[in-house]
Design a protein around this motif. Structure first.
Motif, PDB file in Angstrom:
ATOM      1  N   ALA A  76       0.842  -1.203   0.000  1.00  0.00           N
ATOM      2  CA  ALA A  76       0.000   0.000   0.000  1.00  0.00           C
ATOM      3  C   ALA A  76       0.878   1.255   0.000  1.00  0.00           C
ATOM      4  O   ALA A  76       0.616   2.216  -0.728  1.00  0.00           O
ATOM      5  CB  ALA A  76      -0.937  -0.010   1.207  1.00  0.00           C
ATOM      6  N   SER A 125       3.145 -12.916 -10.087  1.00  0.00           N
ATOM      7  CA  SER A 125       2.384 -12.046 -10.965  1.00  0.00           C
ATOM      8  C   SER A 125       2.452 -10.608 -10.475  1.00  0.00           C
ATOM      9  O   SER A 125       2.384 -10.321  -9.282  1.00  0.00           O
ATOM     10  CB  SER A 125       0.949 -12.573 -11.047  1.00  0.00           C
ATOM     11  N   ALA A 127       1.028  -6.478 -11.617  1.00  0.00           N
ATOM     12  CA  ALA A 127      -0.058  -5.876 -12.384  1.00  0.00           C
ATOM     13  C   ALA A 127       0.357  -5.606 -13.832  1.00  0.00           C
ATOM     14  O   ALA A 127      -0.385  -5.863 -14.758  1.00  0.00           O
ATOM     15  CB  ALA A 127      -0.530  -4.604 -11.710  1.00  0.00           C
ATOM     16  N   GLY A 136      10.442  -2.710  -8.565  1.00  0.00           N
ATOM     17  CA  GLY A 136      11.086  -3.927  -8.106  1.00  0.00           C
ATOM     18  C   GLY A 136      10.046  -4.889  -7.549  1.00  0.00           C
ATOM     19  O   GLY A 136       8.873  -4.801  -7.904  1.00  0.00           O
ATOM     20  N   LEU A 140       5.594 -12.180  -5.191  1.00  0.00           N
ATOM     21  CA  LEU A 140       5.273 -13.337  -4.336  1.00  0.00           C
ATOM     22  C   LEU A 140       4.485 -12.968  -3.083  1.00  0.00           C
ATOM     23  O   LEU A 140       3.823 -13.818  -2.496  1.00  0.00           O
ATOM     24  CB  LEU A 140       6.562 -14.034  -3.893  1.00  0.00           C
TER      25      LEU A 140
END
Ligand code: ADP
Length: 331
Positions: A76, A125, A127, A136, A140
């Motif tokens: 966040a 993955s 975005a 960076g 995971l």
């Protein structure tokens, strides 16, 4: 990165045991907040914690829970340029054995498109591939968070609007923490807390601290042991409260706007009824000169920050158990 892969492969191979220990929400926050507080401050982001709706005492894997929360919170912060990060906790269900809790981290950051949301919790993955170049990361963290939540009988997900922000959530079943001191090795802490609750529960304390997160954590630690807490954000507000009220004890931060801890203590000592009130300094350092300053201003003792729950319990017990007139002699 390597640790993350090991974590994930252990979870997926079923070789991952959860701990079952009693802990409080305040202790959980102590594992989480110091890790992320500085980076939120550095980016000028406001951090708000709303965890008081949760049961105070829980049983489960505190370390894994903290890891999941730190994953969400650090993302966040990473993906938010301005605004606010909110950590919220709520109780969804309660049975005889435990609680289903929901934790969420809301941000006012870049957000994630619906197509990308579907994939995010898959290992490796991100975005979009430019994310790795800009920020960076391993891709995971979210996969691990979801696996932790599932191991705890819950799940994880996200609601997000691109350009507005995201709410990452997970749910988990946790046991009910024991109220009674256990016969385990950790009894020193538990018995102090238990004695505090039994002998001093319901007593009213004044907590003076300008930093909202530190204030929230200290308040939760104090309420955990059954104390009633009033708060003030600076020395002047503390002085005004002390003019009107009696307190069994005052915890006083040193550096504050408007009036610092030293000045406030000197002024409070002049008030009728507060000559003997135990006043304990919350100090960022334990240098001899700082201790001398506290004591010569009329404080009784000091606790260094970040506050260690065991030390806090011990010192509270010492000063709350003192007859007030002997405290006066000590000043
Ligand atoms: P990483 O180590 O890459 O951050 P994560 O699994 O924690 O790995 O996150 C995967 C991807 O999810 C991130 O690279 C980012 O694209 C997206 N993401 C995670 N949290 C947020 C967030 N709060 N706001 C926007 N995008 C996010």
């Amino acid at each position: 990165m390597i640790n993350s892969i090991l974590d994930l492969s252990k979870i997926e191979a079923g070789r991952f045991d959860l701990e079952h220990q009693d802990f409080s929400i305040a202790e959980l926050l102590q594992d989480v907040v110091p890790v992320i507080n500085a980076s939120a401050h550095a980016k000028g982001l406001q951090l708000s914690i709303q965890m008081t709706a949760l049961p105070a005492s829980l049983r489960g894997d505190r370390t894994r829970l903290a890891q999941a929360l730190v994953n969400y919170l650090s993302n966040a912060i990473k993906f938010t340029e301005r605004g606010k990060i909110t950590l919220r906790g709520s109780k969804l269900e309660e049975t005889a054995n435990g609680y289903l809790l929901r934790f969420e981290v809301a941000d006012t950051g870049i957000g994630i498109s619906p197509a990308e949301q579907a994939l995010l919790f898959e290992p490796f993955s991100q975005a979009d591939s430019s994310t790795t170049r800009r920020f960076g990361g391993s891709g995971l963290g979210l996969a691990i968070t979801r696996q932790i939540a599932r191991l705890m009988g819950g799940d994880a997900g996200v609601d997000s609007t691109p350009g507005e922000g995201s709410v990452f959530w997970f749910t988990a079943w946790l046991g009910k923490g024991e109220k009674l001191p256990s016969a385990s090795a950790a009894t020193a802490l538990e018995s102090d807390e238990e004695t505090l609750r039994r002998e001093h529960g319901g007593k009213r304390l004044l907590l003076v601290e300008d930093e909202p997160i530190n204030r929230e954590i200290a308040q939760m630690l104090l309420e955990d042991v059954g104390l009633v807490v009033e708060t003030a954000e600076d020395g002047l507000a503390a002085l005004q409260l002390a003019e009107k009220n009696d307190y069994a004890l005052i915890l006083m931060d040193m550096q504050m706007p408007k009036m610092d801890g030293i000045e406030a203590t000197k002024a409070i000592r002049q008030l009728p009824g507060h000559q003997a009130t135990p006043i304990l300094a919350l100090t960022a350092n334990a240098f001899a000169s700082e201790c001398e300053r506290c004591l010569s201003a009329g404080m009784n003792d000091f606790i260094t920050k970040p506050v260690d729950p065991a030390r806090l319990s011990r010192i509270l017990l010492k000063y709350l158990s003192r007859p007030q007139d002997s405290a006066a002699q000590g000043v």
